[in-house]
Every structure is written in C-alpha cells, then in structure tokens.
Design a protein around this motif. Structure first.
Motif, mmCIF file in Angstrom:
data_model
loop_
_atom_site.group_PDB
_atom_site.id
_atom_site.type_symbol
_atom_site.label_atom_id
_atom_site.label_comp_id
_atom_site.label_asym_id
_atom_site.label_seq_id
_atom_site.Cartn_x
_atom_site.Cartn_y
_atom_site.Cartn_z
ATOM 1 N N MET A 147 -5.156 -1.126 -2.278
ATOM 2 C CA MET A 147 -3.602 -1.927 -1.949
ATOM 3 C C MET A 147 -3.392 -2.956 -3.238
ATOM 4 O O MET A 147 -2.562 -3.307 -3.158
ATOM 5 N N ILE A 148 -4.735 -3.484 -3.023
ATOM 6 C CA ILE A 148 -5.333 -4.985 -3.788
ATOM 7 C C ILE A 148 -5.007 -4.600 -5.411
ATOM 8 O O ILE A 148 -4.159 -5.482 -6.060
ATOM 9 N N ALA A 149 -4.892 -3.496 -5.756
ATOM 10 C CA ALA A 149 -4.821 -3.542 -7.199
ATOM 11 C C ALA A 149 -3.447 -3.367 -7.753
ATOM 12 O O ALA A 149 -2.663 -3.358 -8.616
ATOM 13 N N LEU A 150 -3.118 -2.228 -6.418
ATOM 14 C CA LEU A 150 -1.767 -2.088 -6.713
ATOM 15 C C LEU A 150 -0.738 -3.230 -6.283
ATOM 16 O O LEU A 150 -0.062 -3.260 -7.092
ATOM 17 N N ALA A 151 -0.885 -4.224 -5.515
ATOM 18 C CA ALA A 151 -0.569 -5.605 -4.987
ATOM 19 C C ALA A 151 -0.483 -5.915 -6.420
ATOM 20 O O ALA A 151 0.518 -6.727 -7.501
ATOM 21 N N GLY A 152 -1.754 -5.901 -6.988
ATOM 22 C CA GLY A 152 -1.911 -7.008 -8.279
ATOM 23 C C GLY A 152 -0.739 -5.914 -9.180
ATOM 24 O O GLY A 152 -1.045 -7.128 -10.324
ATOM 25 N N SER A 153 -1.639 -5.267 -9.882
ATOM 26 C CA SER A 153 -0.844 -4.542 -10.431
ATOM 27 C C SER A 153 1.117 -5.291 -10.677
ATOM 28 O O SER A 153 1.235 -5.376 -11.904
ATOM 29 N N ILE A 154 1.830 -5.449 -9.455
ATOM 30 C CA ILE A 154 3.468 -5.170 -9.557
ATOM 31 C C ILE A 154 3.419 -6.932 -10.210
ATOM 32 O O ILE A 154 4.348 -7.081 -11.126
ATOM 33 N N ARG A 155 2.307 -7.790 -9.535
ATOM 34 C CA ARG A 155 2.135 -9.327 -9.854
ATOM 35 C C ARG A 155 1.998 -9.098 -11.342
ATOM 36 O O ARG A 155 2.537 -10.034 -11.597
ATOM 37 N N SER A 198 0.640 -1.199 -0.395
ATOM 38 C CA SER A 198 -0.068 0.033 -0.452
ATOM 39 C C SER A 198 0.816 1.541 -0.122
ATOM 40 O O SER A 198 0.536 2.224 -0.354
ATOM 41 N N VAL A 199 2.120 1.372 0.398
ATOM 42 C CA VAL A 199 2.560 2.564 0.406
ATOM 43 C C VAL A 199 3.486 2.757 -1.252
ATOM 44 O O VAL A 199 3.853 4.335 -1.603
ATOM 45 N N PHE A 200 3.523 1.972 -1.908
ATOM 46 C CA PHE A 200 3.185 2.531 -3.193
ATOM 47 C C PHE A 200 2.283 3.579 -4.132
ATOM 48 O O PHE A 200 2.089 4.676 -5.173
ATOM 49 N N ALA A 201 1.124 3.623 -2.861
ATOM 50 C CA ALA A 201 0.385 4.764 -3.525
ATOM 51 C C ALA A 201 0.570 6.112 -3.432
ATOM 52 O O ALA A 201 0.401 7.594 -3.634
ATOM 53 N N ASN A 202 2.443 6.875 -2.145
ATOM 54 C CA ASN A 202 2.674 7.374 -1.940
ATOM 55 C C ASN A 202 3.395 7.529 -3.069
ATOM 56 O O ASN A 202 4.039 7.253 -3.696
ATOM 57 N N ASP A 203 4.102 9.216 -3.127
ATOM 58 C CA ASP A 203 4.945 9.640 -3.923
ATOM 59 C C ASP A 203 6.074 9.787 -4.098
ATOM 60 O O ASP A 203 6.755 9.339 -5.572
ATOM 61 N N GLU A 204 6.527 8.785 -3.395
ATOM 62 C CA GLU A 204 8.176 8.344 -2.948
ATOM 63 C C GLU A 204 8.048 7.000 -2.923
ATOM 64 O O GLU A 204 6.982 6.352 -2.730
ATOM 65 N N GLU A 205 8.704 6.974 -3.441
ATOM 66 C CA GLU A 205 9.352 5.026 -3.663
ATOM 67 C C GLU A 205 9.409 4.620 -3.222
ATOM 68 O O GLU A 205 11.262 5.183 -2.457
ATOM 69 N N PRO A 206 9.008 3.542 -2.443
ATOM 70 C CA PRO A 206 9.754 3.289 -1.200
ATOM 71 C C PRO A 206 10.930 2.214 -1.481
ATOM 72 O O PRO A 206 11.195 1.559 -1.947
ATOM 73 N N ALA A 207 12.162 2.829 -0.605
ATOM 74 C CA ALA A 207 13.014 2.183 -0.135
ATOM 75 C C ALA A 207 13.630 0.367 0.445
ATOM 76 O O ALA A 207 12.936 0.150 1.050
ATOM 77 N N TYR A 208 14.342 -0.195 -0.336
ATOM 78 C CA TYR A 208 15.011 -1.734 -0.336
ATOM 79 C C TYR A 208 15.770 -1.627 -0.133
ATOM 80 O O TYR A 208 16.368 -1.179 -0.381
#
Ligand code: KG4
Ligand code: ZN
Length: 334
Positions: free
Chosen positions: A302-310, A118-128
């Motif tokens: 958040m489900i759309a975001l996770a699904g979209s990446i996969r 769900s953090v992908f909805a933020n403007d800043e790309e999450p750090a890994y």
C-alpha cells in the motif's frame, strides 16, 4: 484513470510492528514481504517501541532483498509518518541509503494515505469522490476522498481507535494480542445481543468514541467473573464496534453523495464489517471497495501504491526527509 509511476517501485513500511517491503509495477503487486513482530510483542501484551525498532533493524535488509527478488527498482516509497519514530527511522534510513546507492528518486508517504490508496490493488478502479472508513489499531477516521491525494477528514475517534477497542477487550477476555482476529473467531459462535454494550457518541453524526466500550467490557468481566461466556462477549463487542462504525460511515456517505465507499485498515479485515457495508452499498447503488485481507493490515504494497501515484505526479523527497510520530494527511496538491 489514475496514473502510476513508470517503472518498478519499491515500498518500505516500518511504522509499527511489521517490517515490510514490496515491489510493484503500475498497480500490480509483484511481491509483498511482511515480517511480523507480533510473537515478540505478545509476551508484553502490546508494542514495546524500543524492541520494535531493534527488530526492524534486524529484519529490514532480508525483507527488502526478498521483496526485490533480484530486481533493481526505479523509485522508492517509504512510510515517514505517523508511527513510532524509532521504527519509522529504520525504514526511512534504508530508503535513503538505497536511493543514494542506486541513484533513484524516493518519496516519504503518510501511512494513512497508504491505507486509503490500498484499494488500488483491486482489479476494479475505485470510484471518486469517495467516502473512506480508515479503521486500524491506531486510527479511526471517516475521510472524504475527492480524488487520490485530496482528502478531508469528516469524522474521527475522540479517544481510542476501533482496533484498540478490539485489542484491549481481547486482553480483558484473555484472548491475547492482537485481538481483532481472535474476537472475530469467538464471535462466530456467540450471541451478539447477550450482553448490552454502549455505542459511543450516539448523538454525534460523524465522530466516534470507543473508550466507554472498554470500560463497559472491564465491568462485564469483573461482574461475570468465570461465568462469562467468551463467545457471547466477543459477539456483543464486535456488534457494538461494527454498529458504531457502520452508522457514522453511512451517515457520511448519505450526506455527501459520494460515488464510492472504501473500507481500509486492519479492522477492515473484519467480516461482519465488510459484509454489512457491502450490503448497504449494494442497496444504495454505490461502489464498495476494500482490499484483500492481507492488504488490510500493515504492509508495504500500500505504501508502494501511494508513493507510485505521487511519484507519477512529480513529487520527490530529499535527504532531509524526517520521520514524525503524528501529522495529518497531506494537503491537496494545487
Ligand atoms: O492497520 P493495522 O495493521 O495497524 C495500524 O496501522 O494500526 O491494524 C491493526 C488492527 C489491530 O487492532 C487488530 O486487532 C485489527 O487491526 N484487526 C481486526 C481484524 N484483523 C485485524 N479487527 C477486527 N477484526 C479482524 N478480523
Ligand atoms: Zn496501519
């Protein structure tokens, strides 16, 4: 940069007491419609699975139609586990039917992965790599996220979830259901050191326990009777839960050397928890990310975001897709 599915993705979430549908493009949320059953479940002081499933059946099409806003999606992502099976199957059946009618790909996703991403909805790309605290009504886990879709559980609750501790204590204090938000509001006017409450499993660096807290709250309510100060009890409870969550999450962060810390799930809407972790990350020069309040509790974006990446990674479900009440996070893709 994390890749997203090229086109419009419809997300559908019906795992618990929210019927939700969302339309996204890339990581941009175009719509996120949530029909909550909270008022209905309030009457019983908790979720009644049969009633939840029926309410999803009534809400699912109006919610999807509103989220689509006249658009036809290019792919569909739906929560298929974990959750109430009767509730999940309403969303999964809707996703299969629409995918069949529109001849578009669909994918079943894990609800907790939805929270994590769900953090992908933020403007800043999450750090890994990232340490992610997932704290909700059903889950409390500290997860090592090597990168999106690659997870390892570092610690988890051995009994109740953090949200459950908020909800059950709120019920004991007569604050209604769900309790997290109400406890937070009363806590604003209370003294967090007034009542002494346990911090579960103090010697275990990674795992949590919240059942002792619930018992301690019950005893407190019994011994104090009408003279209990609800503001102080709320503040003491909130502090006890936040202390446990923060201590173990920071231990995991410091041991792992992750570049980022994420806070997700319904309990992530708690301001004391957000501010404490934010401050600790600033001190450590580690990126802190947490979704906007409305994306902490259950939602389809958040489900759309996770699904979209996969989906961007080529993953697809077929019409055999089943629902499951539990199930661990998916294994890393080779
Ligand atoms: O993620 P979520 O919507 O559902 C599950 O997947 O379980 O989380 C719901 C939980 C509830 O236990 C609720 O009391 C808690 O999140 N919650 C909060 C706050 N807002 C919601 N807990 C603490 N502080 C809040 N502000
Ligand atoms: Zn959830």
């Amino acid at each position: 940069m994390t890749e997203f599915f090229n086109g419009l993705v419809l997300g559908i979430e019906t795992s618990c007491d929210e019927t939700s549908a969302s339309l996204i493009r890339g990581h941009t949320i175009l719509t996120n419609v949530i029909a909550s059953q909270v008022d209905m479940h309030k009457k019983w002081g908790g979720i009644v699975p049969e009633a939840a499933a029926r309410a999803h059946v009534e809400a699912i099409l109006p919610v999807i139609i509103e989220a689509l806003d006249g658009n036809k999606p290019d792919a569909i992502s739906v929560t298929c586990q974990p959750g109430l099976v009767g509730a999940l199957s309403v969303g999964v059946t809707a996703a299969k039917s629409l995918a069949l009618a529109w001849k578009v790909p669909f994918l079943g996703v894990h609800h907790i992965e939805g929270h994590i991403l769900s953090v992908f909805a933020n403007d800043e790309e999450p750090a890994y790599p990232q340490v992610c605290l997932v704290a909700s009504g059903g889950h409390t886990e500290v997860v090592w996220v090597q990168e999106p879709c690659n997870y390892r559980i570092l610690g988890q609750t051995i009994d109740d979830a953090a949200g459950e501790a908020f909800d059950k204590s709120a019920r004991l204090l007569g604050l209604g259901y769900p309790g997290g938000k109400a406890i937070q509001e009363y806590a604003t006017h209370g003294n967090p050191s007034r009542y002494s409450l346990p911090r579960g499993l103090p010697k275990d660096p990674y795992n949590f326990s919240f059942s002792g807290l619930k018992t301690a709250m019950l005893r407190l309510v019994e011994t104090e009777g009408n003279s209990i100060n609800v503001n102080d009890a709320s503040a003491s409870l909130q502090q006890a839960i936040v202390d446990s969550l923060v201590k173990k999450t920071l231990y995991a962060l410091d041991e792992s050397g992750a570049k980022g810390l994420a806070l997700v799930g319904g309990v992530a809407a708690n301001n004391l928890l957000r501010l404490t972790l934010q401050e600790q990350c600033t001190r450590r020069n580690v990126q802190f990310c947490t979704p906007a309040y409305e994306l902490c509790t259950d939602n389809a974006a958040m489900i759309a975001l996770a699904g979209s990446i996969r989906l961007a990674n080529g993953e697809r479900s077929d019409f055999e897709l089943d629902c499951a009440p539990n199930g661990s996070l998916p294994a890393p893709i080779d």
